[in-house]
Each structure stands twice: as C-alpha cells, then as structure tokens.
Write a protein that holds these residues in place. Structure first.
Motif, PDB file in Angstrom:
ATOM      1  N   GLN A 192       2.351  -3.697  -9.579  1.00  0.00           N
ATOM      2  CA  GLN A 192       3.570  -2.378  -8.904  1.00  0.00           C
ATOM      3  C   GLN A 192       3.820  -1.369 -10.643  1.00  0.00           C
ATOM      4  OE1 GLN A 192       7.159  -4.961  -7.868  1.00  0.00           O
ATOM      5  NE2 GLN A 192       5.414  -6.109  -6.559  1.00  0.00           N
ATOM      6  N   HIS A 196       0.063   4.808  -8.093  1.00  0.00           N
ATOM      7  CA  HIS A 196       0.263   5.134  -7.453  1.00  0.00           C
ATOM      8  C   HIS A 196       0.881   5.790  -6.484  1.00  0.00           C
ATOM      9  CE1 HIS A 196      -1.498   0.707  -7.868  1.00  0.00           C
ATOM     10  NE2 HIS A 196      -2.594   1.463  -7.283  1.00  0.00           N
ATOM     11  N   ASP A 197       1.941   6.236  -7.574  1.00  0.00           N
ATOM     12  CA  ASP A 197       3.247   7.156  -6.587  1.00  0.00           C
ATOM     13  C   ASP A 197       2.100   9.183  -6.273  1.00  0.00           C
ATOM     14  OD1 ASP A 197       4.848   5.592  -7.748  1.00  0.00           O
ATOM     15  OD2 ASP A 197       6.393   6.836  -9.344  1.00  0.00           O
ATOM     16  N   GLY A 201       1.372   7.986   1.847  1.00  0.00           N
ATOM     17  CA  GLY A 201       1.605   6.395   3.024  1.00  0.00           C
ATOM     18  C   GLY A 201       2.423   5.284   1.427  1.00  0.00           C
ATOM     19  N   TRP A 202       1.808   5.554   0.145  1.00  0.00           N
ATOM     20  CA  TRP A 202       2.454   5.076  -0.611  1.00  0.00           C
ATOM     21  C   TRP A 202       3.694   5.255  -1.584  1.00  0.00           C
ATOM     22  CZ3 TRP A 202      -2.013   2.017  -2.664  1.00  0.00           C
ATOM     23  CH2 TRP A 202      -1.267   0.918  -3.194  1.00  0.00           C
ATOM     24  N   ASP A 205       9.858   2.055  -0.029  1.00  0.00           N
ATOM     25  CA  ASP A 205       9.587   0.856  -0.527  1.00  0.00           C
ATOM     26  C   ASP A 205       8.435   0.043  -0.607  1.00  0.00           C
ATOM     27  OD1 ASP A 205      12.286   0.963  -0.039  1.00  0.00           O
ATOM     28  OD2 ASP A 205      12.441   0.512   1.605  1.00  0.00           O
ATOM     29  N   PHE A 206       7.622   0.610  -0.373  1.00  0.00           N
ATOM     30  CA  PHE A 206       6.132   0.234  -0.148  1.00  0.00           C
ATOM     31  C   PHE A 206       5.511   0.743  -1.963  1.00  0.00           C
ATOM     32  CE2 PHE A 206       1.011   0.254   0.348  1.00  0.00           C
ATOM     33  CZ  PHE A 206       1.443  -0.534   1.197  1.00  0.00           C
ATOM     34  N   ASN A 207       5.261  -0.529  -2.594  1.00  0.00           N
ATOM     35  CA  ASN A 207       4.588  -0.807  -3.621  1.00  0.00           C
ATOM     36  C   ASN A 207       4.357  -2.388  -4.233  1.00  0.00           C
ATOM     37  OD1 ASN A 207       3.968   0.119  -6.582  1.00  0.00           O
ATOM     38  ND2 ASN A 207       5.939   0.863  -7.312  1.00  0.00           N
ATOM     39  N   PRO A 208       3.367  -2.578  -3.560  1.00  0.00           N
ATOM     40  CA  PRO A 208       2.802  -3.568  -3.615  1.00  0.00           C
ATOM     41  C   PRO A 208       2.297  -4.190  -4.773  1.00  0.00           C
ATOM     42  CG  PRO A 208       1.179  -2.337  -1.829  1.00  0.00           C
ATOM     43  CD  PRO A 208       2.317  -1.573  -2.780  1.00  0.00           C
TER      44      PRO A 208
END
Ligand SMILES: NC(=O)c1ccc[n+]([C@@H]2O[C@H](COP(=O)([O-])OP(=O)(O)OC[C@H]3O[C@@H](n4cnc5c(N)ncnc54)[C@H](OP(=O)(O)O)[C@@H]3O)[C@@H](O)[C@H]2O)c1
Length: 268
Positions: A192, A196-197, A201-202, A205-208
C-alpha cells in the motif's frame, strides 16, 4: 540483529516504501539522507525525523555523476544506498491509443537506466571503502520480474531488466573478494503506497496490499542479515518457484564459460 550500516542514502524517500525505510531507520538511530523530487515532502520528513535531505530527479541521468559526487563529498560515512524510486504506468497494446511511448521511455529510464547509472556513479566510492568495511546497494524489486502483470507490462519489463543487471553485477563484484560490496534485492509483493495512485479503479478506499510499515519491518530482518535476496510475503513463493534456481546458476555458468572460452571477454 541490528541494522549493519551507519548512513543510508534512501532514493525515493518522499512516499511509500522509501518513506517507511527513512522513518524506521531514523528511529533506530541510523543516519539517513532522503532523496526525491518533492521538496515539501523532504522538508516535512526532515522536520519529523531529523534526516538530511537532497532533492534530485534521478530521471536526469546526465546529472547522476554530479549528484553522486556531491553526496559522497558531504557524506563520506555513507555505507548503504537504497535504490528504491520507481514509477508504474498502465497501458494496453490491444488499445494502442492507451499507449504513450514517452511514458515507456520515462518508466524504463527511472526504473532501470537511472538505477544502472546510480550504481555506476557510486561504485568507485564504495569500492574504495569496501576493503575496510561492508557496504551495500539495496534495490527495490518486485515479484512481477517473474510473473508479468499485463496491464503494467513495461513496468514488469523494466524491473526484469533491473533484476538481470543485479545478478550480473553481483557476480562481477565477486571477482574482487577483498571488496565487501553486497547487492541486495528486495522482492516485493503488492504494498500500500502511492505507486498506483491515478491508475484506473485505484484510489479512494481501494489500495490493496501489504501495509508499507509491515513490509519494511520484514525487509529489515533480511537486510540486517545481509541477505542477497529478501523476498517478502506472497512474493517469496513466486521467487522460489521461478527465479531461485536460475539465479544460483549465474555464477557457476560464468565460471564454466570462463574456462571454456579462456581469454575471451577480458577487459583492462
Ligand atoms: N507498492 C507496490 O505494490 C510495489 C510492489 C513492488 C515493487 N514496488 C517498488 O517499490 C519502490 C517504491 O515505490 P512505492 O511503492 O513506495 O511507490 P511511491 O509511494 O509512489 O514512491 C515512489 C518514490 O519514488 C520517488 N521517485 C519517483 N520518480 C523519481 C525520480 N524521477 N527521481 C527521484 N525520485 C523519484 C518518489 O518521489 P518523488 O515523487 O518525490 O520524486 C517516491 O518517493 C518502487 O521501485 C516500486 O517499483 C512497489
């Protein structure tokens, strides 16, 4: 086991993994020089941790020798370099309009050519001090060197190139056993960070992936043991499956060819 080096140059220390290395090392009392392009991030890290900073864009490959000269002049006790900066772009060759060749050039430059140029620029400094003490180059690599993820295809290629470079330089350095220069590669899973910013789709809340702090803590266990390969979390299985056996053959194969082709490829 304690961190085995005294002063660390952390290239790409303004966010993510490099920021965590800078923070955790500073907390341990290791002297740190943090590098990145964003001056305001460097300033806030310096205010938070007391580390030294140097603003530099490693994409300016022609300026790397002067950068290395200035760092080594001001920090003669430098003994470890984290070659950690990186960028990642999403593109799809089945949709050619999504492919930007300038991004490919930039990605290969930052992730590979700049790393090669930095290794080259700092090598004489490390060689000179490595007969009396241990020194290390530590590269942030990825499990994608073995298993490409098609949407970041050029990123995977740039990191695979870096991996191949590390394998060969490591063997070349072993020709001078009196010089104690370690090349260590961190085989990184999804972490994390800000890498990928802005990718489709990233974000939000989505930062796996693994939290950066936990990743760095685990890396430091291997780094403290001076391991050549530090493979973390799910990346460890991928490395073991696809790379480990091949990597171990690089040295013996070179020795075999040295005998078979005696006299070939001798420099100096
Ligand atoms: N996050 C993951 O899932 C993951 C997985 C495998 C490997 N990695 C690798 O981990 C390393 C660190 O990335 P991260 O995940 O921590 O991403 P990040 O949060 O985006 O950090 C990237 C760092 O690289 C620096 N950087 C980028 N371009 C630079 C340039 N031209 N000159 C100087 N510094 C530059 C950035 O600083 P400035 O923008 O201030 O210059 C920033 O400090 C990269 O090599 C990446 O490929 C990450």
């Amino acid at each position: 086991m304690a961190f085995p080096y005294k002063k660390a140059l952390v290239i790409g220390a303004t966010s993510g993994i490099g920021l965590e290395f800078a923070r955790q090392l500073a907390k341990e009392g290791v002297k740190v020089i943090a590098v990145g392009r964003r001056q305001e991030r460097l300033d806030s890290l310096a205010a938070e941790t007391g580390v030294a900073t140097a603003q530099f864009d490693i994409g300016k490959v022609n300026e790397i020798p002067a950068f290395a000269e200035s760092i080594t002049k001001n920090h003669s006790d430098l003994d470890v370099i984290f070659l950690n900066a990186g960028v990642q772009y999403v593109m799809d060759f089945s949709k050619p309009h999504t492919v930007d060749i300038t991004k490919i050039t930039h990605e290969v430059t930052v992730n590979y050519i700049s790393m090669v140029a930095l290794t080259h620029a700092f090598m004489p400094f490390f060689q000179a001090k490595s007969t009396a003490q241990d020194v290390a180059f530590i590269y942030t690599s990825t499990s994608l060197i073995s298993l490409p993820y098609p949407m970041v295809l050029d990123y995977c290629a740039s990191k695979a190139a870096l991996h191949s470079f590390i394998l060969s330089v490591r063997e070349q350095l072993k020709q001078n056993p009196d010089q104690r220069i370690l090349l260590s590669e961190l085989i990184t899973p999804l972490v994390q960070t800000e890498l990928h910013d802005g990718q489709p789709g990233w974000g939000g809340d989505f930062n796996p992936g693994m939290p950066a702090a936990a990743f760095v803590e685990e890396c430091l266990i291997g780094i403290n043991q001076k391991q050549e390969v530090v493979a973390v979390g799910p990346a460890a299985g991928v490395y073991a499956e696809f790379e480990e056996a091949k990597d171990k053959r690089v040295g013996p194969q070179w020795q075999f060819f040295k005998k078979a082709l005696a006299g070939a490829h001798q420099l100096d």
